[in-house]
Structure formats: C-alpha cells, structure tokens
Design a protein around this motif. Sequence first.
Motif, mmCIF file in Angstrom:
data_model
loop_
_atom_site.group_PDB
_atom_site.id
_atom_site.type_symbol
_atom_site.label_atom_id
_atom_site.label_comp_id
_atom_site.label_asym_id
_atom_site.label_seq_id
_atom_site.Cartn_x
_atom_site.Cartn_y
_atom_site.Cartn_z
ATOM 1 N N PRO A 223 0.825 -1.212 0.000
ATOM 2 C CA PRO A 223 0.000 0.000 0.000
ATOM 3 C C PRO A 223 0.857 1.260 0.000
ATOM 4 C CG PRO A 223 0.117 -0.932 2.195
ATOM 5 C CD PRO A 223 0.819 -1.904 1.304
ATOM 6 N N ASN B 257 -6.177 11.507 -2.703
ATOM 7 C CA ASN B 257 -7.432 10.752 -2.738
ATOM 8 C C ASN B 257 -7.282 9.453 -3.515
ATOM 9 O OD1 ASN B 257 -8.797 12.686 -1.257
ATOM 10 N ND2 ASN B 257 -9.482 13.817 -3.072
ATOM 11 N N GLN C 99 -5.453 6.918 -1.359
ATOM 12 C CA GLN C 99 -6.331 6.391 -0.306
ATOM 13 C C GLN C 99 -7.337 5.397 -0.880
ATOM 14 O OE1 GLN C 99 -8.140 9.538 1.995
ATOM 15 N NE2 GLN C 99 -6.212 10.641 2.226
ATOM 16 N N VAL C 100 -7.864 5.703 -2.052
ATOM 17 C CA VAL C 100 -8.805 4.784 -2.696
ATOM 18 C C VAL C 100 -8.100 3.476 -3.039
ATOM 19 C CG1 VAL C 100 -10.185 4.388 -4.767
ATOM 20 C CG2 VAL C 100 -10.317 6.587 -3.587
ATOM 21 N N ASN D 39 -5.501 2.090 -1.512
ATOM 22 C CA ASN D 39 -5.294 1.334 -0.275
ATOM 23 C C ASN D 39 -6.583 0.691 0.220
ATOM 24 O OD1 ASN D 39 -2.627 2.094 -0.355
ATOM 25 N ND2 ASN D 39 -2.722 3.494 1.380
ATOM 26 N N THR D 40 -7.681 1.418 0.115
ATOM 27 C CA THR D 40 -8.961 0.892 0.595
ATOM 28 C C THR D 40 -9.413 -0.299 -0.244
ATOM 29 O OG1 THR D 40 -9.639 3.065 1.421
ATOM 30 C CG2 THR D 40 -11.376 1.456 1.023
ATOM 31 N N LYS D 41 -9.301 -0.176 -1.550
ATOM 32 C CA LYS D 41 -9.729 -1.265 -2.424
ATOM 33 C C LYS D 41 -8.870 -2.509 -2.235
ATOM 34 C CE LYS D 41 -11.906 1.411 -6.125
ATOM 35 N NZ LYS D 41 -11.890 1.739 -7.570
ATOM 36 N N SER E 245 -7.222 -3.307 0.454
ATOM 37 C CA SER E 245 -7.497 -3.854 1.784
ATOM 38 C C SER E 245 -8.734 -4.736 1.758
ATOM 39 C CB SER E 245 -7.680 -2.718 2.790
ATOM 40 O OG SER E 245 -7.983 -3.214 4.072
ATOM 41 N N SER E 246 -9.721 -4.370 0.938
ATOM 42 C CA SER E 246 -10.971 -5.135 0.905
ATOM 43 C C SER E 246 -10.781 -6.512 0.279
ATOM 44 C CB SER E 246 -12.045 -4.353 0.135
ATOM 45 O OG SER E 246 -11.699 -4.237 -1.233
#
Length: 345
Positions: free
Chosen positions: A255, A263, A266-267, A269-271, A273-274
């Motif tokens: 990540p 932004n 961050q998007v 990393n979030t995707k 992580s899921s």
Amino acid sequence: MEKFIEYSADIDDDLLLLLHCEKTSKGLFSKDFNLDTFGQDECSSLFRFANDDLHHLSSELHIPEKFVASNGTAVSGIEALCVMLKRLSYPNRLQELRDFYQRPVSEISYISNSLTDFLYDNYGHLLSELDRSWLSEDNLHEFANAIFNAGSPLTNCWGFIDGTVRPICRPFVNQREVFNGHKRVHSLKFQSIVTPNGLIANMFGPVEGRRHDAGMLRETGLLDTLRQKMTMADGTIYSLYGDPAYPIHPHLIGPFRGHRLSNEEQVFNTKMSSVRVSVELLFNKIVRNFAFVDFCKNQKLCLQPVGKYYVVAAMLSNCHTCLYGNQVAEMFELQPPNLREYLHG
C-alpha cells in the motif's frame, strides 16, 4: 527453523501423566475401528471430512493400508488418518482419545505423531514450492482477473502474502527468542502466500516469534523465486500484494505509505485492503477446522512438533478446500483444483 519442527520425544507431554493408566488397562482394549459405523455428518464433525471423502483422502495421500507407527504399532491406514485428524480437530486430551479409539494412550500418541511425520515428509513440498501445475501461466492470469474483478485496481496481482503469529505455551528456554512484542505472546511465525481460489500456495516457517515479516521474506529467498517463475516469456510480471511490512518490488506490491496521501492513493489502499482480507479468512480456516493448533497451552516446544503440526494442518486445510471449497473461493468466484491435482499435480 528445524528446532521448531523437530521435538525431543515421540510422545506428547500429557502422555507422561497418563502412562500409568495403561498398567491396569492393557489387554482390555478391543482395538476394533470401523469408519463405516459413523455417518457422513458425524465424520465431518469428528474428523472434518465426510465418510466417503476420508477414504478418498487416504487413497490420494498414499497412506499404506497397514500403517506402522514409529513404536511398531500397526493399524489400518484409515484408522491412522482418523486418529490424527481427531487429534488435530479439537484440543482433546489423550485420555479422551483412548476411550474413543479403545487404544492405550501411548499408541494414540505414536500413531498420530507418526502419521504427522509421514505427511510432512511426503507432502510438505506442496507448501514450500511454487512449481505446481495449478500455478500455470493460464491460472495466474485467471487469478489476476478474479482479483481485479473483485475490486482491485491492480491487473497483475495473483495472490497475497502475509505473516501470521501462532501463540505457544511459554517455553522453559529461549523465551526471549519466541516472544512477540507486538502481540505480547510467546509464539512461532509463519509466512504464507494465498491465492484467490482459496488455497495456501506457499508457507515458510516456523521461525522465532520475534522475527519481523521483512526478515522472514529475506530468509526465504522468495523474491528470487518470484523473479524466475512469475515473469512470463512476453515480459508480463505477476505480483503479490502485501502489507506495509514488506518492501516494494516488481513482484511484490504494498500500500501507499504516509499520512499525507492523495485521494487516489487512499482509494487504492482501501480497495486493496478489501480484497486482501482473504489472507485472514484462510488463516482462520486452519484454526477453525484444526483447533488443536490454536490451543496454545498445549503447544509446547521440545515436547511436541509444534511447527510440524501447523504445517500439516495447513496442508490438510488445502485438501479440505479442494473437496468442499471455502469462503475465499466463493468471494473471487473461482474453483480450487481437485484433490488429485493439488496433491500430485
């Protein structure tokens, strides 16, 4: 690593407290075991595999019809498999298994540990090598597409890498070596690669609980292996995704780090992580199906092959996935290989 795989005796520690029981009980055991007396659901509960699948598993593992333990005890191969599986499926005491199998506790211990040795020696390579038929270039492409379709922004990610901490009983020696300061437990560590078809493709360990994930990665030489096997003839590179503990490499992506992320970062990393949650799901499956390896009070170095138990449990968990699937395979809408392809492909 070997010191956490091997052990100083062929018997479990609680056996030492129970051997005296045999002095009055030897000769009273029928030693008759018939798997067909158990129903499918009962077998699934006791041994984690249904009745018919236990015979199939025993055959594919090439367990001899007459299995001889290290102390000379001879049993049928299917009984040896059931003894070991029931031992691993729940933190049973040997005395409870003695009553279930109508065998002395020493025989139960020797049978279970001898079959564990047999499986580790003959099939441990399934978790130490990446040169498997189900990891072909076509399958890597399929894995990458499945992860991308599940929400990943990466188009070349074929799996995920992570370390796991397995708590153990506090040892009498080398306590500092196995103490993990982050988790605050005495432990052994393993590093695993998981794939979107629900399998653990590679496992390294055990190592001391205090070791860092990046240190384990260096010791494995995994990056060199990935460079050789995951770079295709046309130049396509297939990469793993790991947490921030791992270095960035063409074959290993992590990540974005730092507090001031855009932004887009961050998007990303979030995707990632899921989809990376699949790592924890597979770790949880091992200890859910084979809870003995999660009972830290009875995971005692020098008295038991603690590391070997976990490696064999992970291999058996893969076998379970080949037969029944799991949550990760459903999440990415992929089918695991069949049992024969996994064990012998």
